[in-house]
Design an enzyme around this catalytic site. Structure first.
Site, PDB file in Angstrom:
ATOM      1  N   TRP A 163     -16.359  -6.582  -9.428  1.00 43.95           N
ATOM      2  CA  TRP A 163     -16.315  -7.794  -8.592  1.00 43.95           C
ATOM      3  C   TRP A 163     -16.372  -7.427  -7.125  1.00 43.95           C
ATOM      4  CZ3 TRP A 163     -17.977 -10.866 -11.869  1.00 43.95           C
ATOM      5  CH2 TRP A 163     -17.508 -10.880 -13.181  1.00 43.95           C
ATOM      6  N   ASP A 164     -15.700  -6.336  -6.756  1.00 43.23           N
ATOM      7  CA  ASP A 164     -15.783  -5.870  -5.371  1.00 43.23           C
ATOM      8  C   ASP A 164     -17.225  -5.533  -4.997  1.00 43.23           C
ATOM      9  OD1 ASP A 164     -13.116  -5.993  -4.571  1.00 43.23           O
ATOM     10  OD2 ASP A 164     -12.644  -3.982  -5.292  1.00 43.23           O
ATOM     11  N   PHE A 165     -17.900  -4.823  -5.871  1.00 47.98           N
ATOM     12  CA  PHE A 165     -19.255  -4.386  -5.508  1.00 47.98           C
ATOM     13  C   PHE A 165     -20.263  -5.533  -5.530  1.00 47.98           C
ATOM     14  CE2 PHE A 165     -17.638  -0.022  -6.311  1.00 47.98           C
ATOM     15  CZ  PHE A 165     -18.005   0.527  -5.101  1.00 47.98           C
TER      16      PHE A 165
END
Lengths: 408, 408
Positions: A163-165
């Site tokens: 999700w961060d990336f």
């Protein structure tokens, strides 16, 4: 470094993964990315793994090619310098809360065409991180072995902070979209991207939300099998694990050829009264019989032979590697033009460094740049952007408002 | 739909997930996205889940808000029409191979400022999909329960096609970067983005590649624990599973408060001779003792009480949901402004539809649009972009080169 964004400077006030990734990608496309941190380093300055000298290999990679300004962000004067840098530069990326000294309102005072991109937790302001939005998304309760009892199966967290990336790449896109809009109309934008919305929205965009609502329940547990098509992990005779996917007609015929199972497939088709070449549906519906058939065939080949047969037949496959194996794989890293030679990393440790994921055959690519030392560019940026004299900067350094390089 | 990209038209020739996602994101920001498919639908037109009428809920969500042109892409005439559309429009997104009729060279003939973004498998031209590049990345062999023996632990594939979604968002970014460069210099760009490079490059950007090289081996298996910090899944007395993360000082103190374990933490600190408030390192190093302590405390609370305590104390946590639970969760979906009312979907099935992940408080957001029927805009686009008369289009339809809407 490509020069697509060489006319662009960005102020980045970031921590952890999503927000720094925006600057990383923009920097690899030629933008000047100025990361401003609290003078002892942000919340992510000591993220694992630390070298024996205490340098974060996480920070060093996520902040490659950026400039660093270090200010006392707990002081009013340090905060004012940062807001002034944001205002002068005109575009800002951050994951500080909206309710902070770095609100869009504060930064855009006297600069109403400011573009800010803010990474948030949940849309309603609640805190969140990759690990927690992932729990909400439904994916962790779908991962893990097929034979686990759904009633008691534990969640399986992903080690990749996906999700961060996704949020980082999307944030870089949203930043350029807002800048394009400003180029056309002169209008600024306040862009907020909640990590939680990226997670739940991706689940929806993939069709999975509609699927569960249409079913009126959850999808069956699939283990390592691909949903709705043919694919799974297999093992060769000598124990090498590999993934195979066969979605297109060519992938399917290539797979049969590589495994040498034309007759077995024909016999199974005859037994079941189906034609597997008809598409995903018969292959997925009868996947357990097919998995058994292909694993039985794989038991007859060592990896060297089987991988050569698959390569020759145009099968889509890949060997599972541990991360250490991947890092040392010449096809993936050493001979891959994605990677360039080690720059002078703050850690002193030498290893291949990434270029931009995008490659452009007709354009000069350049070599990867190192991450900065904390505060390495404080003097340069304050002089260039705010017009501070070396005397004023020296006073700010003496007062503990500005810090110069933490290189020792 | 926001209007940031309302001056932009994009030709998309896509299948599966990564490439369609580029157009989806651009469309949600106001671009006109014209998806051109083979007349019976692309390779992804029947991706699961299919409704009882045979409509793909996957396709319907990944192609929301686009226009659809359907051509016989196996015929020379159909291919020429597509290349001409690409040339006239000036920007193209595709995952067709470079060695196809839709090569950058072919499209840019007579249009040397063309921008093309091409999603590939591996950088060297080998085929790959999310499932196979994932196997190479090292992540599947790091996922799964901590107590699995590393020597025999199977890989755990991710159900989320994370590489596809990272690649899609990155592709949207790269497209806008190349367009910005063209706006400034007049120069076109051929942009290639290999899915495999996104996977191995993300592993490197996260710091994990440097970590494994620095260690000279693989990281220990962590199960659901967060690497290098405090966090894991826990269960309440009444069996609710939830994820907790405590990386910042505030998150850590909030967690202790919520669980009411001030004394137990002090006792453990005294026993071990550490101060957990010092940061990630003591908390991560002693995580097994801490996990035991917090799970023991969680055993004393039902979920309702514990979640209220965590919310009050500012703990960062989230309940694990199945995907069906997530889809029906009012906080995540029904009351989340990310979602708008159901448009008239080709499937006829009604469900909330996503807006752009990015939200802009000062700008009108609009409602989500439906995916098109296949070929729904063939006539409109061929007339507008190529100046074909309705008579010529009718002839192309009769000849089977152009197909109109597949709405029945």
């Amino acid at each position: 470094m490509y020069k697509l964004l060489s006319d662009l400077s960005i102020i980045e006030v970031s921590s952890f993964v999503a927000s720094p990734t925006i600057g990383l990608y923009c920097g690899q496309m030629g933008a000047e990315v100025i990361r401003v941190d609290h003078k002892v380093g942000g919340l992510d300055y000591d993220r694992y793994l630390l070298t024996s000298e205490g340098r974060s290999l996480s920070w060093e990679n996520l902040n490659r090619g950026k400039k660093s300004v270090a200010l006392d962000l707990q002081s009013g004067e340090g905060r004012e310098l940062l807001v002034e840098l944001a205002r002068t530069t005109g575009q800002v990326v951050t994951n500080l809360p909206e309710k902070s000294f770095l609100s869009h309102t504060a930064m855009s005072e006297g600069r109403d065409d400011l573009v800010s991109v803010r990474i948030m937790g949940w849309h309603d302001g609640r805190q969140a991180m990759d690990f927690t939005v992932n729990a909400a998304s439904g994916y962790p309760l779908m991962c893990g072995p097929e034979d686990w009892d759904p009633a008691t199966a534990p969640p399986v967290n992903q080690v990749l902070p996906a999700w961060d990336f996704i949020t980082g790449a999307y944030g870089a896109f949203a930043l350029l979209a807002a800048l394009r809009h400003r180029d056309t109309t002169g209008e600024g934008s306040e862009v907020r991207i909640p990590l939680g919305d990226v997670a739940i929205g991706t689940m929806a965009n993939s069709g999975a939300m509609a699927e569960m609502l249409y079913r009126g329940g959850d999808r069956e547990r699939l283990g390592n099998a691909i949903w709705g098509a043919f694919g799974r992990d297999f093992r060769s005779k000598d124990g090498v694990r590999f993934m195979v996917a066969a979605l297109t007609p060519k992938q399917w015929s290539g797979l049969i050829e590589a495994f040498g199972v034309e007759q077995e497939i024909a016999a199974l088709e005859s037994e079941l009264g189906v034609r597997f070449a008809d598409g995903d549906t018969p292959r997925f519906a009868n996947r357990h019989r097919l998995f058994e058939l292909f694993q039985h065939a794989a038991d007859g080949f060592d990896w060297t032979e089987l991988s050569q047969r698959m390569a020759k037949a145009g099968t889509t496959f890949e060997k599972y590697r541990t991360m250490h194996e991947a890092a040392n794989d010449p096809v993936l890293v050493a001979n891959n033009p994605l990677f360039g030679p080690s720059p002078a990393n703050p850690s002193g440790f030498e290893y291949p460094a990434t270029r931009s994921f995008a490659n452009m055959p007709e354009k000069p690519v350049g070599d990867p740049a190192p991450a900065p030392y904390l505060g390495q560019h404080s003097e340069e940026i304050l002089a260039e952007r705010l017009g501070l004299s070396s005397g004023s900067i020296a006073k700010l350094v003496d007062a503990g408002i500005v810090r110069l390089s933490d290189k020792e």
